[in-house]
Design a protein around this motif. Structure first.
Motif, short mmCIF file in Angstrom:
data_model
loop_
_atom_site.label_atom_id
_atom_site.label_comp_id
_atom_site.label_asym_id
_atom_site.label_seq_id
_atom_site.Cartn_x
_atom_site.Cartn_y
_atom_site.Cartn_z
N VAL A 177 -1.71 34.88 -3.12
CA VAL A 177 -2.10 33.52 -3.22
C VAL A 177 -1.58 33.00 -4.36
CG1 VAL A 177 -4.50 34.59 -2.46
CG2 VAL A 177 -3.69 34.69 -4.93
N HIS A 178 -0.67 33.39 -5.14
CA HIS A 178 -0.08 32.68 -6.42
C HIS A 178 1.25 32.06 -6.01
CE1 HIS A 178 0.53 31.64 -10.49
NE2 HIS A 178 1.70 31.88 -10.46
N PRO A 179 1.48 30.75 -5.78
CA PRO A 179 2.67 30.05 -5.33
C PRO A 179 3.67 30.20 -6.64
CG PRO A 179 0.80 28.82 -4.86
CD PRO A 179 0.27 29.55 -5.83
N TYR A 180 4.85 30.71 -6.29
CA TYR A 180 5.98 30.60 -7.30
C TYR A 180 7.39 30.40 -6.54
CZ TYR A 180 6.03 35.38 -5.87
OH TYR A 180 6.18 36.68 -5.07
N ALA A 181 8.17 30.09 -7.60
CA ALA A 181 9.46 29.40 -6.89
C ALA A 181 10.42 30.74 -6.61
CB ALA A 181 10.16 28.47 -7.79
N ALA A 182 10.39 31.69 -7.42
CA ALA A 182 11.56 32.69 -7.48
C ALA A 182 10.95 34.22 -7.88
CB ALA A 182 12.75 32.24 -8.25
N GLN A 183 11.91 35.03 -7.61
CA GLN A 183 11.56 36.26 -8.54
C GLN A 183 12.71 36.56 -9.29
OE1 GLN A 183 11.24 38.73 -4.48
NE2 GLN A 183 9.91 39.94 -5.75
N ILE A 184 12.20 36.66 -10.59
CA ILE A 184 13.08 37.13 -11.59
C ILE A 184 13.63 38.55 -11.70
CG2 ILE A 184 13.42 36.61 -14.15
CD1 ILE A 184 12.86 34.32 -12.65
N MET A 185 14.82 38.60 -11.67
CA MET A 185 15.49 40.19 -11.30
C MET A 185 16.81 40.20 -12.00
SD MET A 185 14.78 41.15 -7.43
CE MET A 185 12.99 41.07 -6.56
N ASP A 186 16.87 41.48 -12.67
CA ASP A 186 18.26 41.73 -13.20
C ASP A 186 19.02 42.62 -12.27
OD1 ASP A 186 20.43 42.47 -14.75
OD2 ASP A 186 19.09 43.77 -16.28
N LEU A 187 20.06 41.98 -11.46
CA LEU A 187 20.83 42.64 -10.78
C LEU A 187 22.57 42.28 -11.02
CD1 LEU A 187 19.39 41.54 -7.36
CD2 LEU A 187 19.18 43.66 -8.43
N VAL A 188 22.71 41.52 -12.18
CA VAL A 188 24.09 41.35 -12.33
C VAL A 188 24.20 41.39 -13.84
CG1 VAL A 188 24.59 40.02 -10.32
CG2 VAL A 188 23.77 38.71 -12.09
N GLY A 189 23.54 42.04 -14.51
CA GLY A 189 23.65 42.27 -16.06
C GLY A 189 22.50 41.45 -16.86
N ASP A 190 21.75 40.55 -16.33
CA ASP A 190 20.83 39.78 -17.07
C ASP A 190 19.98 39.24 -15.93
OD1 ASP A 190 22.98 37.73 -16.30
OD2 ASP A 190 21.74 36.25 -16.92
N ALA A 249 0.91 25.84 -1.11
CA ALA A 249 0.43 25.37 -2.53
C ALA A 249 -1.15 25.60 -2.42
CB ALA A 249 0.75 23.77 -2.36
N LEU A 250 -1.87 25.42 -1.45
CA LEU A 250 -3.31 26.11 -1.50
C LEU A 250 -3.50 27.46 -1.97
CD1 LEU A 250 -4.74 23.88 1.77
CD2 LEU A 250 -4.95 23.39 -0.85
N GLY A 251 -2.38 28.32 -1.71
CA GLY A 251 -2.60 29.79 -1.90
C GLY A 251 -3.02 30.42 -0.78
N LEU A 252 -2.84 29.81 0.58
CA LEU A 252 -3.07 30.52 1.79
C LEU A 252 -1.85 31.32 2.27
CD1 LEU A 252 -5.40 27.79 3.59
CD2 LEU A 252 -6.06 30.03 2.88
N GLY A 253 -0.93 30.65 2.31
CA GLY A 253 0.35 31.30 2.65
C GLY A 253 0.32 32.11 4.03
N VAL A 254 0.69 33.47 3.82
CA VAL A 254 0.62 34.22 5.15
C VAL A 254 -1.02 34.32 5.60
CG1 VAL A 254 2.50 35.43 4.48
CG2 VAL A 254 0.21 36.49 4.11
N LEU A 255 -1.79 34.08 4.68
CA LEU A 255 -3.23 34.08 5.18
C LEU A 255 -3.65 33.08 6.27
CD1 LEU A 255 -5.07 34.53 1.63
CD2 LEU A 255 -4.28 36.45 3.47
N ILE A 256 -2.73 32.02 6.40
CA ILE A 256 -3.01 31.17 7.37
C ILE A 256 -2.98 31.58 8.79
CG2 ILE A 256 -0.73 30.24 7.36
CD1 ILE A 256 -4.12 27.87 7.48
N PHE A 257 -2.09 32.53 8.81
CA PHE A 257 -2.02 33.17 10.33
C PHE A 257 -3.06 33.69 10.83
CE2 PHE A 257 2.43 32.75 8.68
CZ PHE A 257 2.97 32.26 9.85
#
Length: 438
Positions: free
Chosen positions: A167-180, A18-26
């Motif tokens: 650094v940008h927290p987001y819930a999902a990637q939006i992709m078209d794999l099954v027609g939409d 949530a702070l935007g550190l993510g993998v940078l915390i390692f």
């Protein structure tokens, strides 16, 4: 030695995300870990190294040597100079070194400071976090926010795609794999593929923690969580995750049977039958069917695999030091990435699986070091038939399976290292510090 850096890393990972550190915390928390290891050495106490460690050093050496060939370009890639590529290599090297520190530190922690059971519970906690992130991505796929770290960066820097992914927290990637276009869970691991990889690596520790639970209430709640987890697992449209879970379940069932616990075979069969029933009578089955009938990524993956193998043949010993972007797409060199079509070309060679990245970027030397290290560990600890031992082996097996379609840096490699550390710690003799350090 104190366990606070590792506990903070795992227990507070949702906060770091949530702070935007993510993998940078390692790399940040690798500093106090390294300080403790240095102090241990200065006190005259031996700093133990994991079994097979020279093989891992061979891999790190290949990564460093690869800097010398960053300016070389195999056929069919976008031309660029070494200076334009060194930042990506530096990031990966820093993360590899940080995770190496994590492995050594975790292995040297006295069990009095961090018991095997507590470390398992921390990894089980991250499985719960993964399921929660999957549900967020499934039902609120467009959720995201500007993190504090992101706000601190100059606008020109935080707007870059790679930086934003960190650094940008987001819930999902939006992709078209099954027609939409549909949301595919990613939180809190950044990418859908990483979410699926971590799901496989962490579910075994959740199972170990639940098995050790004393109360029926805990076990009932855990079963309910696993049932709920099926929703984001299916909606992730992640075939690699589905295969990985099948392999993990089969491996654990066989190893349990070898240990004389035949009930696991029946439990596995029952779970498979129950899942088949759920898919048959709920809309989740339709989602699976659509995904299996739409293999849009197959052609791109095969194209990138061929490019990686071509590059390996051109530089078989040390590779090309890093990934490269293809000229155009798989059907024409005139097709490229654009604002209107971000996935039409300029694909990343070595970005479609750890095995292909090893061969292309680090050559035979790097591949032998990396795969040899984990292969040696799997062989070394093969006789451990305790629940922790079988779970740790399953995590390493899962890593080998995933290398054909997932890249391991950063969090999947971290969790594989912690599985390795749990296996390694079980073989170490008890010391006074193990019994008395709290």
């Amino acid at each position: 030695m104190s366990a606070w850096p590792l506990v903070a890393l795992l227990a507070l990972y949702p906060l770091w995300w949530a702070l935007g550190l993510g993998v940078l915390i390692f790399p940040i928390l690798a500093v106090p870990m390294a300080v403790q290891l240095v102090r241990k050495h200065r006190r005259g106490e031996a700093v133990k190294l994991p079994p097979g460690f020279p093989l891992w050093l061979l891999f790190l050496g290949a990564v460093i040597i690869g800097v010398a060939v960053l300016g070389a370009d195999p056929d069919g890639v976008v031309q660029a100079g070494a200076a334009e590529r060194v930042s990506g290599v530096a990031f990966r090297l820093v993360e590899y070194v940080s995770l190496t520190v994590l492995l050594i530190y975790a292995g040297n922690l006295p069990t009095g400071a961090l018991s095997q059971t507590r470390l398992v519970k921390l990894l089980a906690w991250l499985f719960v976090v993964t399921v929660a992130g999957g549900l967020l991505g499934t039902f609120a796929g467009h959720f995201g926010f500007t993190s504090p770290v992101e706000l601190l960066l100059p606008a020109g820097v935080r707007g870059k795609g790679f930086i934003k992914s960190l650094v940008h927290p987001y819930a999902a990637q939006i992709m078209d794999l099954v027609g939409d276009p549909q949301p595919r869970p990613a939180a809190p691991w950044g990418y859908t593929n990483t979410w699926g990889n971590n799901f496989c690596l962490l579910v075994v520790w959740f199972a170990v923690a639940v098995r050790a639970a004393a109360t029926r209430r805990v076990k009932t709640a855990a079963l309910a969580l696993l049932v709920v987890a099926a929703v984001p697992v299916v909606h992730s449209l992640n075939r690699g995750l589905w295969i990985g879970l099948g392999v993990t379940l089969a491996y654990v069932a066989v190893r349990q049977a070898q240990a004389g616990r035949l009930g696991m075979l029946l439990a596995g069969a029952g779970a498979a039958a129950a899942l088949a029933g759920v898919l048959a009578v709920t809309p989740l089955g339709d989602v699976v069917t659509k995904r299996l009938e739409n293999g849009k990524s197959n052609g791109v993956r095969m194209y990138l695999t061929e490019r990686a193998l071509d590059g390996f043949r051109q530089s078989p010993l040390v590779g090309f030091g890093s990934t490269r972007n293809t000229v155009g797409g798989r059907q024409s060199i005139t097709v490229g990435e654009s604002a209107a079509c971000e996935r039409c070309g300029n694909f990343t060679v070595g970005g479609n699986g750890q095995l292909w990245q090893l061969l292309f970027a680090h050559g035979a030397v790097g591949a032998v070091g990396y795969l040899g290290f984990f292969g040696y560990g799997l062989w070394r600890f093969r006789r451990d038939r305790t629940p922790i031992g079988i779970a740790g082996q399953a995590a390493i097996v899962g890593t080998f399976v995933a290398m054909f379609w997932y890249n391991s840096l950063v969090t999947p490699l971290a969790f594989t290292f912690l599985a390795y550390a749990l296996l390694w710690r079980a073989t170490l003799p008890k010391t006074n510090s193990d019994r008395g350090d709290a």
